[in-house]
Design a protein around this motif. Structure first.
Motif, PDB file in Angstrom:
ATOM      1  N   PRO A 126       0.796  -1.239   0.000  1.00  0.00           N
ATOM      2  CA  PRO A 126       0.000   0.000   0.000  1.00  0.00           C
ATOM      3  C   PRO A 126       0.820   1.276   0.000  1.00  0.00           C
ATOM      4  O   PRO A 126       0.281   2.357  -0.243  1.00  0.00           O
ATOM      5  N   GLN A 127       2.113   1.204   0.295  1.00  0.00           N
ATOM      6  CA  GLN A 127       3.004   2.367   0.274  1.00  0.00           C
ATOM      7  C   GLN A 127       2.470   3.519   1.133  1.00  0.00           C
ATOM      8  O   GLN A 127       2.516   4.687   0.740  1.00  0.00           O
ATOM      9  N   ASP A 128       1.931   3.171   2.297  1.00  0.00           N
ATOM     10  CA  ASP A 128       1.435   4.144   3.275  1.00  0.00           C
ATOM     11  C   ASP A 128       0.189   4.886   2.795  1.00  0.00           C
ATOM     12  O   ASP A 128      -0.176   5.926   3.340  1.00  0.00           O
ATOM     13  N   VAL A 129      -0.477   4.348   1.771  1.00  0.00           N
ATOM     14  CA  VAL A 129      -1.703   4.977   1.278  1.00  0.00           C
ATOM     15  C   VAL A 129      -2.903   4.315   1.944  1.00  0.00           C
ATOM     16  O   VAL A 129      -3.074   3.096   1.875  1.00  0.00           O
ATOM     17  N   ALA A 130      -3.709   5.122   2.599  1.00  0.00           N
ATOM     18  CA  ALA A 130      -4.934   4.609   3.212  1.00  0.00           C
ATOM     19  C   ALA A 130      -6.030   4.457   2.172  1.00  0.00           C
ATOM     20  O   ALA A 130      -6.747   3.455   2.130  1.00  0.00           O
ATOM     21  N   LEU A 131      -6.160   5.479   1.314  1.00  0.00           N
ATOM     22  CA  LEU A 131      -7.247   5.473   0.347  1.00  0.00           C
ATOM     23  C   LEU A 131      -6.766   6.037  -0.990  1.00  0.00           C
ATOM     24  O   LEU A 131      -6.060   7.046  -1.032  1.00  0.00           O
ATOM     25  N   ARG A 132      -7.140   5.358  -2.074  1.00  0.00           N
ATOM     26  CA  ARG A 132      -6.921   5.870  -3.430  1.00  0.00           C
ATOM     27  C   ARG A 132      -8.291   6.092  -4.048  1.00  0.00           C
ATOM     28  O   ARG A 132      -9.095   5.163  -4.139  1.00  0.00           O
ATOM     29  N   ARG A 133      -8.539   7.314  -4.447  1.00  0.00           N
ATOM     30  CA  ARG A 133      -9.838   7.655  -5.047  1.00  0.00           C
ATOM     31  C   ARG A 133      -9.632   8.000  -6.515  1.00  0.00           C
ATOM     32  O   ARG A 133      -8.770   8.804  -6.866  1.00  0.00           O
ATOM     33  N   ARG A 134     -10.416   7.373  -7.375  1.00  0.00           N
ATOM     34  CA  ARG A 134     -10.411   7.706  -8.798  1.00  0.00           C
ATOM     35  C   ARG A 134     -11.687   8.470  -9.122  1.00  0.00           C
ATOM     36  O   ARG A 134     -12.749   8.199  -8.557  1.00  0.00           O
ATOM     37  N   PHE A 135     -11.581   9.392 -10.072  1.00  0.00           N
ATOM     38  CA  PHE A 135     -12.730  10.204 -10.441  1.00  0.00           C
ATOM     39  C   PHE A 135     -13.176   9.894 -11.865  1.00  0.00           C
ATOM     40  O   PHE A 135     -12.347   9.662 -12.764  1.00  0.00           O
ATOM     41  N   GLY A 136     -14.481   9.899 -12.063  1.00  0.00           N
ATOM     42  CA  GLY A 136     -15.058   9.736 -13.384  1.00  0.00           C
ATOM     43  C   GLY A 136     -15.576  11.063 -13.895  1.00  0.00           C
ATOM     44  O   GLY A 136     -16.140  11.858 -13.130  1.00  0.00           O
ATOM     45  N   TYR A 137     -15.377  11.314 -15.187  1.00  0.00           N
ATOM     46  CA  TYR A 137     -15.766  12.587 -15.783  1.00  0.00           C
ATOM     47  C   TYR A 137     -16.613  12.360 -17.033  1.00  0.00           C
ATOM     48  O   TYR A 137     -16.459  11.368 -17.744  1.00  0.00           O
ATOM     49  N   THR A 138     -17.501  13.283 -17.291  1.00  0.00           N
ATOM     50  CA  THR A 138     -18.186  13.381 -18.568  1.00  0.00           C
ATOM     51  C   THR A 138     -17.805  14.732 -19.134  1.00  0.00           C
ATOM     52  O   THR A 138     -18.200  15.773 -18.603  1.00  0.00           O
ATOM     53  N   GLY A 139     -16.984  14.720 -20.194  1.00  0.00           N
ATOM     54  CA  GLY A 139     -16.389  15.976 -20.640  1.00  0.00           C
ATOM     55  C   GLY A 139     -15.475  16.478 -19.548  1.00  0.00           C
ATOM     56  O   GLY A 139     -14.609  15.773 -19.057  1.00  0.00           O
ATOM     57  N   GLY A 140     -15.697  17.713 -19.105  1.00  0.00           N
ATOM     58  CA  GLY A 140     -14.890  18.254 -18.018  1.00  0.00           C
ATOM     59  C   GLY A 140     -15.602  18.226 -16.685  1.00  0.00           C
ATOM     60  O   GLY A 140     -15.084  18.755 -15.688  1.00  0.00           O
ATOM     61  N   ASP A 141     -16.791  17.621 -16.637  1.00  0.00           N
ATOM     62  CA  ASP A 141     -17.594  17.607 -15.405  1.00  0.00           C
ATOM     63  C   ASP A 141     -17.339  16.344 -14.597  1.00  0.00           C
ATOM     64  O   ASP A 141     -17.410  15.228 -15.122  1.00  0.00           O
ATOM     65  N   LEU A 142     -17.050  16.523 -13.311  1.00  0.00           N
ATOM     66  CA  LEU A 142     -16.827  15.393 -12.410  1.00  0.00           C
ATOM     67  C   LEU A 142     -18.180  14.751 -12.095  1.00  0.00           C
ATOM     68  O   LEU A 142     -19.082  15.403 -11.560  1.00  0.00           O
ATOM     69  N   THR A 143     -18.327  13.467 -12.413  1.00  0.00           N
ATOM     70  CA  THR A 143     -19.636  12.812 -12.281  1.00  0.00           C
ATOM     71  C   THR A 143     -19.629  11.595 -11.364  1.00  0.00           C
ATOM     72  O   THR A 143     -20.694  11.090 -11.004  1.00  0.00           O
ATOM     73  N   ALA A 144     -18.443  11.104 -11.003  1.00  0.00           N
ATOM     74  CA  ALA A 144     -18.418   9.889 -10.175  1.00  0.00           C
ATOM     75  C   ALA A 144     -17.068   9.776  -9.483  1.00  0.00           C
ATOM     76  O   ALA A 144     -16.098  10.426  -9.853  1.00  0.00           O
ATOM     77  N   TYR A 145     -17.039   8.931  -8.458  1.00  0.00           N
ATOM     78  CA  TYR A 145     -15.768   8.612  -7.831  1.00  0.00           C
ATOM     79  C   TYR A 145     -15.812   7.163  -7.368  1.00  0.00           C
ATOM     80  O   TYR A 145     -16.882   6.548  -7.238  1.00  0.00           O
ATOM     81  N   GLU A 146     -14.622   6.617  -7.104  1.00  0.00           N
ATOM     82  CA  GLU A 146     -14.504   5.212  -6.716  1.00  0.00           C
ATOM     83  C   GLU A 146     -13.328   5.091  -5.755  1.00  0.00           C
ATOM     84  O   GLU A 146     -12.250   5.627  -6.032  1.00  0.00           O
ATOM     85  N   ASP A 147     -13.525   4.420  -4.643  1.00  0.00           N
ATOM     86  CA  ASP A 147     -12.501   4.351  -3.602  1.00  0.00           C
ATOM     87  C   ASP A 147     -11.908   2.954  -3.469  1.00  0.00           C
ATOM     88  O   ASP A 147     -12.601   1.948  -3.607  1.00  0.00           O
TER      89      ASP A 147
END
Length: 680
Positions: A126-147
C-alpha cells in the motif's frame, strides 16, 4: 437536499471548481507580469517574453480535460517520523501543479514523487496509502468517484470500474494521454532515469507509444533545466502518426518537444526517387558506413612537396616528411574529416613557429594565425585535405562503378554493388533523383565530415521498421543523451525490419540499453487480439501474444461479402455506435472504396485528419495504419493486404497491424479466401 459538507461528490466538485479558479489566477498572474524594466536589452526582453508566453500556454485550462483524476489519502505525512503519529495528508493528483494564493498545493503534478503511489500502490504494497480515489468525468464535469481502501485488510482487491471505463472510452479526435490509467509496469518505464536508454517491446494495445510520450513528460519535469538546454525529440514513422499524437504532450503542459520523422532529420536533399527493395536493403545496411568512410578519406593524399612560407625577408620551409607526420597524426586521432581539415593549417603553422623560435624569434598566437592563413599553407591544405561535399561523395559512389568497387572491396559483394549503382549518369546533385535511403547515406557522410548536434533525449516510435543506417542517423541525434525506443518486432513491415532489439540498440549506439516487454493489452479487445495472434507463429515465433485485460470482450465478426456495397454497409452499421470508425484496406483498394463511400453519401477523412462528431469515418490505406487506433474498424479484404507487400511474411505482418487497430469492435470483410494462417 445534500450540502458539500455531507455529500462527498459535491465536495469533490467544489474542490474542482476551486482548483480551476486557482489555475485561472496563476495564469492571470503571469499575464500581468511587467518586464519593461527587468531586462538589459531587447534580446533578453524577447527571450523573456517568449518564456512568459510559453508559461501562459502551459497554464491553459482545457475545459473538456479533467484537471485532476485521482486523490491519495496518506496514513502519515510523507517524510515524517511515523513513530510520532504524524497525521496523513490528502493530495489530488492531476496533469499539472496548481496552487492557491497562499502557495499551498491544490493539485499535485502526476510526475511528482508524492504522486507515484497512485500508480504503484496495491493491497500487497500500500506504500502508506490509506485510500486511493479515482474520479469519473463526462467531458470536463466530475460525475463519479470510486474508492480503494488499500490499508484495510478487510476489503478485497478488485478491478476499478472507472479505470476500465476510461480505457474503453470512445475515441474521437487525436490520441489522448493515459495519465489517469498508467499501470504499474508502465509507470516503472515512464519514471526510469534520464541517463539510461530504454527499449520497450510491446504488442498492439499495450500502450507503448503513450508510455514513451509520458516518459518524455516525466523527464522534462524531473530534469527540466538540463533538457531545456539540450532539447528533446519525438520521432514517428510518418506525418499522419505525428499528427495523431501531437496533442498528448501539450495536454500535459509540455510545449517544447519537437516531433519529426526520420526523413525530416536527414532531409538535406529533395527525395524524388525510389529504390526497389533489394537496393534499399543494401543501402540501409550498416556496412555502408564503412564504404562511406573509406570513400571520404581517400581524398586525403600524403604530401610530396614542402610548404614554403615567406614572411618579410625570411623563408620558412616545412619538408614533406614533417607534413606527412602531421597528416598521419590527424588521421590516427580519428576526429571528424572537417575538424581535421580545420586543424591542419594550424599544425603546419605551429611547425613554422617552432622554426622561428629556434632562430631566436618570439612569435605569438597572432603570428601563428597569420601563418595558417598564408597562401602557401592554404594551397597545401587544399591539395592534401580537400573540401568534400557529402551529397557529391554519395553521388560519386552511386554513379562511378570503379570508385564504388575500390572502396567497397571486401565489404560489399559484386552483386550488391550492382544493385545500388545507378543505371544512368547524373549531371549534378540537384538533378539527381535521390531516394529516402540515399538521403540517409548523405546524412552519414555529413556526420563523418562534421559532428551532428546531439539532443538530451530522443523517443523513437515504430522503431522495428528502421534500417541499420536509419538507426545510426537517429543515434547521432542522441550520442551524448539517451533514448526511448518503442516498437513491436511482429509489426515490422519493411524489407529491412529489425529482427532483434539487441542488434537495433547496437546500431543506435546504445548497446547498454535495457529491453522491457509489455504484454498486457489495454486497447485491443480479447476476441480481436486472439484472432490476430494466430499470425504470430508465422511472423514472430519468439514473441509472446498480448493478453488483453479488457473486461469487455468487444465486438468481432468475419463476414464473407459480395462486393464493396456490403463493405460500405458494414461501415454504416458501425457508425451507429458512439466513437470513431476506421475503414482499412490494401492501398490498391482505397480508390474503389473511396468511390463507393462517395456514391453512398458517406463523408470520410484521410489518416491524420482529425475526426469530429460530424465526420467519424477514416479511410486508411494499410501502409499508413500503423500506430493509429479507432473505436471500430472494418478491415477490407485481408488477402489483398497480404498480396500488397513484396513478400508473404511482410504481408502477414501488415495484416497483423491492420487487425489490431480496433478498440471496441472489428468486422473483417472478404470476397477472396482468407489467408490460411488465419483459418488454420
Amino acid at each position: 437536499m445534500s450540502t458539500p459538507a455531507d455529500d462527498p461528490l459535491a465536495r469533490e466538485r467544489s474542490h474542482l471548481a476551486s482548483s480551476r479558479a486557482a489555475l485561472r489566477a496563476m495564469r492571470e498572474d503571469v499575464e500581468a507580469l511587467d518586464i519593461a524594466d527587468v531586462t538589459a536589452n531587447w534580446v533578453n526582453a524577447a527571450v523573456l517574453a517568449h518564456q512568459i508566453d510559453e508559461r501562459i500556454k502551459a497554464l491553459a485550462d482545457l475545459s473538456d480535460t479533467p484537471l485532476f483524476f485521482g486523490r491519495l489519502d496518506y496514513l502519515h505525512a510523507p517524510g515524517a517520523d511515523r513513530s510520532e503519529g504524524a497525521q496523513g495528508e490528502q493530495f489530488y493528483i492531476g496533469r499539472r501543479h496548481v496552487h492557491d494564493a497562499a502557495g499551498d498545493p491544490m493539485v499535485i503534478d502526476w510526475r511528482a514523487p508524492v504522486s507515484q503511489p497512485f500508480y504503484r500502490a496495491s493491497k500487497k504494497d500500500p506504500q502508506d496509502v490509506a485510500l486511493r480515489r479515482r474520479f469519473g468525468y463526462t467531458g470536463g464535469d466530475l460525475t463519479a468517484y470510486e474508492d480503494e481502501h488499500l490499508s484495510d485488510p478487510a476489503e478485497a482487491a478488485r478491478t476499478s470500474k472507472l479505470l476500465q471505463q476510461e480505457i474503453e472510452r470512445p475515441r474521437v479526435g487525436p490520441m489522448r494521454d493515459i495519465v489517469a490509467t498508467i499501470q504499474p509496469e508502465q509507470d516503472e518505464i515512464v519514471r526510469s532515469g534520464l541517463g539510461g536508454t530504454v527499449c520497450v517491446q510491446g504488442g498492439p494495445g499495450t500502450g507503448k507509444t503513450a508510455v514513451g510520450l509520458h516518459r518524455v513528460a516525466y523527464l522534462l519535469y524531473a530534469h527540466r533545466e538540463r533538457l531545456a538546454r539540450t532539447g528533446t525529440l519525438v520521432i514517428g514513422p510518418n506525418r499522419s502518426f505525428l499528427h495523431y499524437i501531437e496533442q498528448v504532450l501539450p495536454a500535459l503542459g509540455e510545449l517544447t518537444v519537437r516531433q519529426a520523422t526520420v526523413d525530416d532529420l536527414v532531409g538535406q536533399v529533395e527525395v524524388r526517387g525510389t529504390d526497389d527493395a533489394a537496393a534499399a536493403v543494401v543501402k540501409g545496411d550498416a556496412r555502408m558506413a564503412e564504404v562511406l568512410r573509406r570513400a571520404l578519406y581517400s581524398h586525403v593524399t600524403m604530401p610530396t612537396e614542402p610548404v614554403v612560407v615567406v614572411r618579410g625577408s625570411r623563408r620558412w620551409r616545412v619538408p614533406p616528411y614533417e607534413l606527412e607526420g602531421i597528416v598521419r597524426e590527424l588521421l590516427d586521432r580519428e576526429i571528424r574529416y572537417g575538424a581535421a581539415r580545420e586543424a591542419l593549417p594550424q599544425r603546419i603553422a605551429h611547425a613554422v613557429l617552432v622554426q622561428m623560435e629556434r632562430s631566436g624569434e618570439a612569435p605569438d598566437d597572432r603570428v601563428q594565425d597569420a601563418v595558417a592563413r598564408n597562401t602557401a599553407v592554404k594551397a597545401a591544405v587544399k591539395a592534401i585535405w580537400p573540401v568534400v561535399e557529402p551529397a557529391k561523395l554519395v553521388l560519386r559512389l552511386l554513379t562511378d562503378a570503379a570508385f564504388l568497387a575500390e572502396h567497397a572491396e571486401g565489404v560489399l559483394s559484386e552483386e550488391e554493388r550492382k544493385l545500388i549503382l545507378w543505371e544512368r549518369p547524373v549531371r549534378s546533385v540537384k538533378s539527381a533523383k535521390w531516394s529516402a535511403a540515399d538521403a540517409v547515406l548523405i546524412d552519414e557522410a555529413t556526420d563523418l565530415i562534421r559532428r551532428t548536434h546531439s539532443l538530451g533525449h530522443v523517443v523513437l516510435d515504430e522503431a522495428q521498421d528502421l534500417s541499420p543506417m536509419q538507426y545510426r542517423a537517429v543515434g547521432r541525434r542522441c550520442s551524448t543523451g539517451s533514448a526511448t525506443v518503442l516498437g513491436d518486432l511482429a509489426q515490422g513491415t519493411t524489407p529491412w525490419a529489425t529482427e532483434s532489439w539487441a542488434e537495433a540498440l547496437s546500431h543506435l549506439g546504445k548497446p547498454e540499453g535495457v529491453v522491457e516487454e509489455l504484454t498486457a493489452g489495454f486497447r485491443v479487445p480479447t476476441d480481436v487480439i486472439t484472432y490476430a495472434s494466430r499470425l504470430l507463429p508465422h511472423i514472430a515465433p519468439g514473441l509472446a501474444p498480448v493478453a488483453s485485460v479488457r473486461e469487455n470482450p468487444g465486438f468481432f465478426e468475419v463476414r464473407a461479402v459480395g462486393g464493396t456495397a456490403e463493405v460500405v454497409g458494414a461501415c454504416e452499421e458501425l457508425l451507429r455506435n458512439e466513437g470513431s470508425t476506421g475503414l482499412i484496406a490494401a492501398d490498391a483498394r482505397v480508390p474503389e472504396l473511396a468511390a463507393a463511400l462517395d456514391a453512398a453519401g458517406i463523408g470520410y477523412l484521410s489518416p491524420g485528419e482529425e475526426t469530429t462528431t460530424r465526420t467519424r469515418l477514416t479511410l486508411v490505406p494499410a501502409s499508413l495504419a500503423k500506430g493509429l487506433e479507432y473505436d471500430y474498424v472494418v478491415l477490407d479484404e485481408p488477402r489483398a493486404v497480404v498480396d500488397g507487400e513484396p513478400d508473404e511474411r511482410t504481408g502477414l505482418r501488415r495484416l497483423y497491424v491492420t487487425l489490431t487497430r480496433a478498440v471496441s469492435g472489428l468486422i473483417v470483410t472478404h470476397t477472396a479466401p482468407l489467408p490460411r494462417e488465419l483459418t488454420a
